[in-house]
Design a protein around this motif. Structure first.
Motif, PDB file in Angstrom:
ATOM      1  N   ASN A 183     -44.946 -37.888 -35.716  1.00  0.00           N
ATOM      2  CA  ASN A 183     -45.404 -38.522 -34.895  1.00  0.00           C
ATOM      3  C   ASN A 183     -46.730 -37.750 -34.092  1.00  0.00           C
ATOM      4  O   ASN A 183     -46.718 -36.525 -34.211  1.00  0.00           O
ATOM      5  N   CYS A 184     -47.751 -38.639 -33.730  1.00  0.00           N
ATOM      6  CA  CYS A 184     -48.744 -37.865 -33.205  1.00  0.00           C
ATOM      7  C   CYS A 184     -48.357 -37.065 -31.790  1.00  0.00           C
ATOM      8  O   CYS A 184     -49.075 -36.189 -31.630  1.00  0.00           O
ATOM      9  N   ILE A 185     -47.403 -37.505 -31.179  1.00  0.00           N
ATOM     10  CA  ILE A 185     -46.756 -36.839 -30.016  1.00  0.00           C
ATOM     11  C   ILE A 185     -46.395 -35.439 -30.291  1.00  0.00           C
ATOM     12  O   ILE A 185     -46.614 -34.452 -29.756  1.00  0.00           O
ATOM     13  N   SER A 186     -45.842 -35.202 -31.667  1.00  0.00           N
ATOM     14  CA  SER A 186     -45.362 -34.131 -32.121  1.00  0.00           C
ATOM     15  C   SER A 186     -46.494 -32.956 -32.723  1.00  0.00           C
ATOM     16  O   SER A 186     -46.306 -31.833 -32.326  1.00  0.00           O
ATOM     17  N   ARG A 187     -47.446 -33.666 -32.769  1.00  0.00           N
ATOM     18  CA  ARG A 187     -48.589 -32.700 -33.287  1.00  0.00           C
ATOM     19  C   ARG A 187     -49.693 -32.963 -32.228  1.00  0.00           C
ATOM     20  O   ARG A 187     -50.888 -32.979 -32.549  1.00  0.00           O
ATOM     21  N   MET A 188     -49.451 -32.847 -30.961  1.00  0.00           N
ATOM     22  CA  MET A 188     -50.215 -33.027 -30.044  1.00  0.00           C
ATOM     23  C   MET A 188     -51.149 -31.759 -29.862  1.00  0.00           C
ATOM     24  O   MET A 188     -50.517 -30.743 -29.890  1.00  0.00           O
ATOM     25  N   THR A 189     -52.619 -31.963 -29.741  1.00  0.00           N
ATOM     26  CA  THR A 189     -53.121 -30.639 -29.679  1.00  0.00           C
ATOM     27  C   THR A 189     -53.509 -30.315 -28.311  1.00  0.00           C
ATOM     28  O   THR A 189     -53.022 -31.002 -27.364  1.00  0.00           O
ATOM     29  N   ARG A 190     -53.951 -29.072 -28.043  1.00  0.00           N
ATOM     30  CA  ARG A 190     -54.095 -28.510 -26.694  1.00  0.00           C
ATOM     31  C   ARG A 190     -55.134 -29.558 -25.867  1.00  0.00           C
ATOM     32  O   ARG A 190     -54.776 -29.457 -24.474  1.00  0.00           O
ATOM     33  N   THR A 191     -55.991 -29.903 -26.585  1.00  0.00           N
ATOM     34  CA  THR A 191     -57.017 -30.918 -25.722  1.00  0.00           C
ATOM     35  C   THR A 191     -56.262 -32.207 -25.254  1.00  0.00           C
ATOM     36  O   THR A 191     -56.249 -32.422 -24.080  1.00  0.00           O
ATOM     37  N   HIS A 192     -55.253 -32.720 -26.140  1.00  0.00           N
ATOM     38  CA  HIS A 192     -54.710 -33.777 -25.598  1.00  0.00           C
ATOM     39  C   HIS A 192     -53.612 -33.507 -24.487  1.00  0.00           C
ATOM     40  O   HIS A 192     -53.486 -34.255 -23.644  1.00  0.00           O
ATOM     41  N   ALA A 193     -52.989 -32.177 -24.715  1.00  0.00           N
ATOM     42  CA  ALA A 193     -52.220 -32.009 -23.621  1.00  0.00           C
ATOM     43  C   ALA A 193     -52.701 -31.538 -22.517  1.00  0.00           C
ATOM     44  O   ALA A 193     -52.150 -31.861 -21.288  1.00  0.00           O
ATOM     45  N   CYS A 194     -54.009 -31.069 -22.273  1.00  0.00           N
ATOM     46  CA  CYS A 194     -54.559 -30.842 -20.962  1.00  0.00           C
ATOM     47  C   CYS A 194     -54.900 -32.203 -20.240  1.00  0.00           C
ATOM     48  O   CYS A 194     -55.051 -32.429 -19.134  1.00  0.00           O
ATOM     49  N   LEU A 195     -55.343 -33.233 -21.184  1.00  0.00           N
ATOM     50  CA  LEU A 195     -55.652 -34.659 -20.673  1.00  0.00           C
ATOM     51  C   LEU A 195     -54.606 -35.378 -19.999  1.00  0.00           C
ATOM     52  O   LEU A 195     -54.352 -35.982 -19.035  1.00  0.00           O
ATOM     53  N   LEU A 196     -53.266 -34.890 -20.692  1.00  0.00           N
ATOM     54  CA  LEU A 196     -52.007 -35.693 -20.209  1.00  0.00           C
ATOM     55  C   LEU A 196     -51.463 -34.654 -18.893  1.00  0.00           C
ATOM     56  O   LEU A 196     -51.258 -35.424 -17.900  1.00  0.00           O
ATOM     57  N   VAL A 197     -51.842 -33.355 -18.750  1.00  0.00           N
ATOM     58  CA  VAL A 197     -51.496 -32.632 -17.571  1.00  0.00           C
ATOM     59  C   VAL A 197     -52.499 -33.166 -16.309  1.00  0.00           C
ATOM     60  O   VAL A 197     -51.936 -33.540 -15.238  1.00  0.00           O
ATOM     61  N   CYS A 198     -53.732 -33.339 -16.532  1.00  0.00           N
ATOM     62  CA  CYS A 198     -54.583 -33.907 -15.653  1.00  0.00           C
ATOM     63  C   CYS A 198     -54.171 -35.123 -15.120  1.00  0.00           C
ATOM     64  O   CYS A 198     -54.235 -35.388 -13.923  1.00  0.00           O
ATOM     65  N   LEU A 199     -53.957 -36.286 -16.138  1.00  0.00           N
ATOM     66  CA  LEU A 199     -53.233 -37.585 -15.808  1.00  0.00           C
ATOM     67  C   LEU A 199     -51.928 -37.287 -14.914  1.00  0.00           C
ATOM     68  O   LEU A 199     -51.916 -37.965 -14.063  1.00  0.00           O
ATOM     69  N   ILE A 200     -51.189 -36.270 -15.195  1.00  0.00           N
ATOM     70  CA  ILE A 200     -49.891 -36.339 -14.256  1.00  0.00           C
ATOM     71  C   ILE A 200     -50.268 -35.777 -12.764  1.00  0.00           C
ATOM     72  O   ILE A 200     -49.725 -36.392 -11.739  1.00  0.00           O
ATOM     73  N   TRP A 201     -51.073 -34.985 -12.909  1.00  0.00           N
ATOM     74  CA  TRP A 201     -51.328 -34.397 -11.617  1.00  0.00           C
ATOM     75  C   TRP A 201     -52.347 -35.263 -10.667  1.00  0.00           C
ATOM     76  O   TRP A 201     -51.884 -35.365  -9.628  1.00  0.00           O
ATOM     77  N   THR A 202     -52.948 -36.039 -11.188  1.00  0.00           N
ATOM     78  CA  THR A 202     -53.533 -36.951 -10.734  1.00  0.00           C
ATOM     79  C   THR A 202     -52.908 -38.135 -10.167  1.00  0.00           C
ATOM     80  O   THR A 202     -53.055 -38.563  -8.802  1.00  0.00           O
ATOM     81  N   THR A 203     -51.980 -38.671 -10.915  1.00  0.00           N
ATOM     82  CA  THR A 203     -50.872 -39.826 -10.161  1.00  0.00           C
ATOM     83  C   THR A 203     -50.026 -38.984  -9.530  1.00  0.00           C
ATOM     84  O   THR A 203     -49.603 -39.922  -8.518  1.00  0.00           O
ATOM     85  N   VAL A 204     -49.536 -37.883  -9.721  1.00  0.00           N
ATOM     86  CA  VAL A 204     -48.478 -37.596  -8.733  1.00  0.00           C
ATOM     87  C   VAL A 204     -49.426 -37.198  -7.383  1.00  0.00           C
ATOM     88  O   VAL A 204     -48.611 -37.553  -6.174  1.00  0.00           O
ATOM     89  N   ILE A 205     -50.451 -36.727  -7.040  1.00  0.00           N
ATOM     90  CA  ILE A 205     -51.182 -36.750  -6.169  1.00  0.00           C
ATOM     91  C   ILE A 205     -51.621 -37.723  -5.218  1.00  0.00           C
ATOM     92  O   ILE A 205     -51.523 -37.955  -4.350  1.00  0.00           O
ATOM     93  N   ALA A 206     -51.879 -38.921  -6.238  1.00  0.00           N
ATOM     94  CA  ALA A 206     -52.498 -40.241  -5.830  1.00  0.00           C
ATOM     95  C   ALA A 206     -51.017 -41.143  -5.040  1.00  0.00           C
ATOM     96  O   ALA A 206     -51.198 -41.524  -3.962  1.00  0.00           O
TER      97      ALA A 206
END
Length: 334
Positions: free
Chosen positions: A137-160
């Motif tokens: 699955n693409c999640i298993s092969r997640m790149t560091r760039t995709h992981a950074c985008l997910l991290v930013c999304l999580i922080w943005t959602t949590v703070i909002a």
């Protein structure tokens, strides 16, 4: 314990539900919280500082799950900054002396820590699940760039989701006591905080169900494929199991007692004795919520083999240094 039910006149003068009960500060409970939170600070601060140092200076390969664990460390530091103020408040019998603005900021930081910890613990467990059950699955092969985008999304959602705490006055002044509370205290819950209450409940149950699902699916998958003997697979099982256990122990008690307080407040508004029981239980269970920052280093060790190897090599290096130092000193003296 006998609980005095407030009169209607007294109740109307306060914006707290069951004000006499809400102002009843349990000395034993405050002492318990002071001791437990102090222990969590004494253990959590050095362990998370070491973890941050390992991630920042010693980790050579920054994979996706390494990035998720690193952000879990950052979330824990929000708690470490905030908890000393809660310790001081419990020592004063819940009398908040740091003003309205810092009351809001303190609750904001505590809430962001809780939400971010839940989010990153869940993401780490899901990543382990896809690595074992769906390796292509693409999640298993997640790149560091995709992981950074997910991290930013999580922080943005949590703070909002936590911003309503900054926009609501959380102080309740009654005589010489100033309470700084955000949950199960209001007679009428402010509109901005109602969404916060819903998020508080959903952000536990949805990830918790996901963690249980991942644990069951990984176990069933490995039994079907007869792969439980593989070292990498065993690590994935243990990692998801440890995350599920820490998640349940730290967050479930607060959610259950909080729901109990809300239920009594809505369904049996005059039953102040039961309301006091659940609100005191909720206050004591906060100690378990703060415990997550102390237990998270255990998750790092079980979730990342690189992190575990760095810890082992550091310990071995320290032990060797202690072993050879006396020998070298003796040789030089001779």
């Amino acid at each position: 314990m006998d609980v005095t039910v407030p009169t209607t006149e007294a109740s109307n003068k306060s914006n707290l539900h069951c004000p006499f009960i809400s102002l009843n500060t349990d000395g034993a409970g405050n002492l318990f919280l002071t001791i437990v939170m102090s222990i969590e600070m004494i253990v959590g601060l050095p362990s998370n500082t070491v973890a941050l140092w390992i991630f920042w200076y010693r980790m050579k390969l920054w994979k996706a799950y390494t990035l998720f664990l690193f952000n879990l460390v950052l979330a824990d530091f929000l708690l470490i900054i905030s908890v000393p103020f809660r310790i001081d408040t419990h020592q004063r019998g819940e009398n908040w002396v740091f003003g309205s603005v810092w009351c809001r900021v303190n609750h904001f930081m505590l809430t962001v820590n809780r939400s971010a910890s839940i989010a990153f613990m869940t993401v780490v467990a899901l990543h382990r699940y896809f690595k074992v059950v769906h390796p292509q699955n693409c999640i298993s092969r997640m790149t560091r760039t995709h992981a950074c985008l997910l991290v930013c999304l999580i922080w943005t959602t949590v703070i909002a989701l936590s911003i309503p705490l900054l926009a609501t006055d959380l102080l309740h002044e009654h005589g010489n006591i100033v309470l700084c509370r955000s949950f199960s205290a209001y007679k009428e819950v402010p509109l901005l905080l109602r969404g916060q209450y819903v998020a508080f409940i959903l952000e536990f149950f949805l990830p918790w169900l996901l963690l249980l699902y991942c644990s069951v699916r990984i176990t069933c998958f490995l039994r079907q494929r007869q792969m439980s003997g593989q070292k990498k697979v065993r690590r994935a099982i243990v990692a998801v199991g440890v995350i599920s256990l820490v998640f349940t122990v730290c967050f479930m008690p607060g959610v259950i007692t909080g729901l109990g307080a809300l239920y009594v407040q809505k369904v049996h508004p005059t039953d102040c004795a039961s309301y006091w029981f659940f609100t005191q239980g909720f206050k004591l269970c906060i100690a378990f919520t703060y415990l997550n920052s102390t237990l998270d280093p255990v998750i790092y060790c079980f979730s990342s083999s690189e992190f575990r190897d760095v810890v082992k090599s550091s310990i071995d290096h320290i032990c060797l240094a202690k072993t050879f130092t006396p020998v070298n000193s003796t040789s030089s003296n001779q």
